[in-house]
Motif scaffolding. Structure first.
Motif, PDB file in Angstrom:
ATOM      1  N   TYR A   1       0.835  -1.211   0.000  1.00 22.27           N
ATOM      2  CA  TYR A   1       0.000   0.000   0.000  1.00 22.27           C
ATOM      3  C   TYR A   1       0.870   1.261   0.000  1.00 22.27           C
ATOM      4  N   ASN A   2       1.840   1.288   0.876  1.00 20.25           N
ATOM      5  CA  ASN A   2       2.674   2.484   1.018  1.00 20.25           C
ATOM      6  C   ASN A   2       3.492   2.776  -0.226  1.00 20.25           C
ATOM      7  N   ALA A   3       3.846   1.727  -0.992  1.00 26.61           N
ATOM      8  CA  ALA A   3       4.574   1.942  -2.232  1.00 26.61           C
ATOM      9  C   ALA A   3       3.653   2.471  -3.321  1.00 26.61           C
ATOM     10  N   GLU A   4       2.394   2.043  -3.275  1.00 30.65           N
ATOM     11  CA  GLU A   4       1.426   2.456  -4.298  1.00 30.65           C
ATOM     12  C   GLU A   4       0.884   3.845  -4.039  1.00 30.65           C
ATOM     13  N   VAL A   5       0.735   4.195  -2.754  1.00 33.33           N
ATOM     14  CA  VAL A   5       0.160   5.494  -2.377  1.00 33.33           C
ATOM     15  C   VAL A   5       1.262   6.347  -1.749  1.00 33.33           C
ATOM     16  N   LYS A   6       1.756   7.274  -2.497  1.00 32.33           N
ATOM     17  CA  LYS A   6       2.853   8.111  -2.002  1.00 32.33           C
ATOM     18  C   LYS A   6       2.365   9.521  -1.701  1.00 32.33           C
TER      19      LYS A   6
END
Length: 473
Positions: A468-473
């Motif tokens: 998730y954190n890589a996709e949503v920056k």
């Protein structure tokens, strides 16, 4: 005679209605005055009736269908509400507004609206939401209602937690909350006669005793169905009751915590020992069936769940079969059922997801004035309680509406106590893309609890949050 003629002439002139009298004949015949043609007035045309102006449509997307009269429909309550209320609204606003309902499948409403907005296609003037507001905001699908809402007379009467559920991470209000729907636990008294277990250890003990009688202690939305919709229902009640969370408070996903791990380990044991219904993992809302038949002792769900529990059989065999929203409310009133917080470890407060059912005005709506008029109408003391009770469920967002006699019942009184004893908040916290997070979180929880209960918990949680954190920056 001349005096008499003069008098007659004067009188006729005054009344303007006499013909000139004929003079007495004389030796010389008098010359006749020329005849004057009198114009005959034409008949006046009858006045035309004033044309009634054609009302302008207010297009509203909801999950309900006023044309569906099937008493077994999953949305029979909302369908009935629209069927009864739309004509009343259109009559009150005759010549100005016409309420048009467009029924949409609940699971597909959100993406369909977002797609329509982004394609600049046909979008409604109003849209009923029951999940998170951030998904609409990040996709540019909702209008900022902050300044307009604050200028309305009902705004000061709004419940603060309801407003929080409609407020995006940028601090702006993008929906008008109509009701607040916290999660609670529905309980059959015959299966838990001495109250619902306070701690996980008590739950396991009582669950074992129920299993010996052929009863499942718990049923809940535990599948990955509907893009992980179980997160918004029972799963978050369980996770939060252990002190769990899904975000770090700063917009990032955080799953790998001791509290989350403890909740997962508890649920692994509950499932492994057969204390949970298999229907919990079947999807399509099949988890409701064991509770409705009395073969499951408790059901973790939203406070509005009673709208869908039509036709019940209590464990003692008593039928609640009006087939409407009163069935479970009647079971509560009769003492066959009650509401409770979920079990929580020592030192922890029972938790729950706090959802809100609200209205947004989508970006690109054609009838802004009509949409605002409708919201003002639905937020009146006459309309708000009925909309909450008969369509969306939960507590009314207007504080004064709680004084309505319809909310002075055992169900709402018990629900208020459960919420007061719980720590409730929106499940997504500071996550700006809940629509991305929801299936991701529910998938990893389902895998760890049901699909692969021997999988490494820490590794699986860390992998999901990193994704998730890589996709949503």
């Amino acid at each position: 005679m001349k005096k008499r003629l003069l008098l007659i002439t004067l009188v006729c002139a005054l009344v303007a209605a006499c013909a000139t009298p004929t003079a007495a004949p004389t030796s010389a015949p008098a010359t006749a005055a020329p005849a004057v043609a009198t114009a005959v007035p034409k008949p006046t045309d009858a006045p035309k009736p004033t044309d009634v102006p054609k009302p302008k449509d207010i297009v509203f997307w909801t999950q309900f269908d006023e044309k569906n009269t099937d008493p077994k429909s999953d949305s029979v309550i909302g369908n009935t509400y629209l069927r009864n209320t739309m004509p009343a609204f259109n009559k009150e606003f005759a010549g100005k507004w016409n309420w048009v309902n467009v029924q949409k499948e609940a699971a597909k409403m959100n993406p369909e609206l977002i797609a329509a907005v982004q394609a600049k296609g046909d979008v409604p003037d109003l849209f009923q939401i029951s999940l998170d507001i951030n998904t609409f905001v990040t996709n540019g699908a909702a209008q900022d209602l902050t300044d307009w809402a604050k200028a309305q007379s009902w705004f000061k009467d709004m419940d603060s937690s309801a407003l929080a559920a409609c407020t995006a991470t940028n601090g702006k209000l993008y929906c008008i909350p109509v009701s607040v729907r916290p999660q609670v636990v529905y309980v059959w008294k015959d299966h838990f006669p001495n109250g619902y277990p306070k701690t996980p250890a008590e739950f396991l003990t009582q669950a074992a005793a129920l299993k010996a009688k052929g009863v499942s202690a718990l049923t809940y939305f535990g599948s990955t169905d509907l893009d992980g919709n179980g997160i918004t229902r029972g799963m978050t009640t369980i996770m939060f009751s252990f002190g769990g969370r899904y975000d770090d408070g700063k917009g990032k996903m955080l799953l790998n915590t001791p509290e989350n791990i403890a909740a997962i380990e508890f649920m692994r044991e509950v499932v492994a020992k057969g204390y949970v219904t298999e229907a919990s993992f079947a999807g399509k809302f099949q988890e409701e069936i064991p509770f409705k038949s009395g073969t499951a002792g408790s059901f973790t769900t939203g406070m509005n769940g009673y709208l869908f529990l039509n036709t019940l059989t209590a464990p003692n065999g008593k039928k609640y079969a009006k087939g409407n929203q009163n069935d479970f409310l009647d079971a509560i009133a009769s003492g066959d059922a009650y509401l409770a917080p979920f079990s929580a470890p020592a030192g922890k407060t029972p938790g729950c997801n706090l959802a809100s059912s609200g209205l947004i005005i989508p970006t690109g709506a054609k009838n802004l004035e009509g949409a605002r008029n409708y919201i003002n109408w639905i937020m009146t003391p006459q309309q708000n309680p009925n909309f909450v009770l008969q369509a969306v469920g939960g507590f009314p967002a207007l504080k004064t509406a709680l004084a309505d006699s319809q909310f002075q019942t055992p169900y709402f009184q018990q629900a208020a106590k459960v919420v007061a004893a719980s720590s409730c908040r929106p499940w997504f916290g500071t996550l700006t893309k809940p629509a991305v997070a929801q299936p991701l979180v529910m998938t990893v929880l389902y895998k760890l609890i049901k699909e692969d209960p021997k999988a490494d918990i820490v590794a699986a949680l860390k992998k999901a949050e990193d994704q998730y954190n890589a996709e949503v920056k």
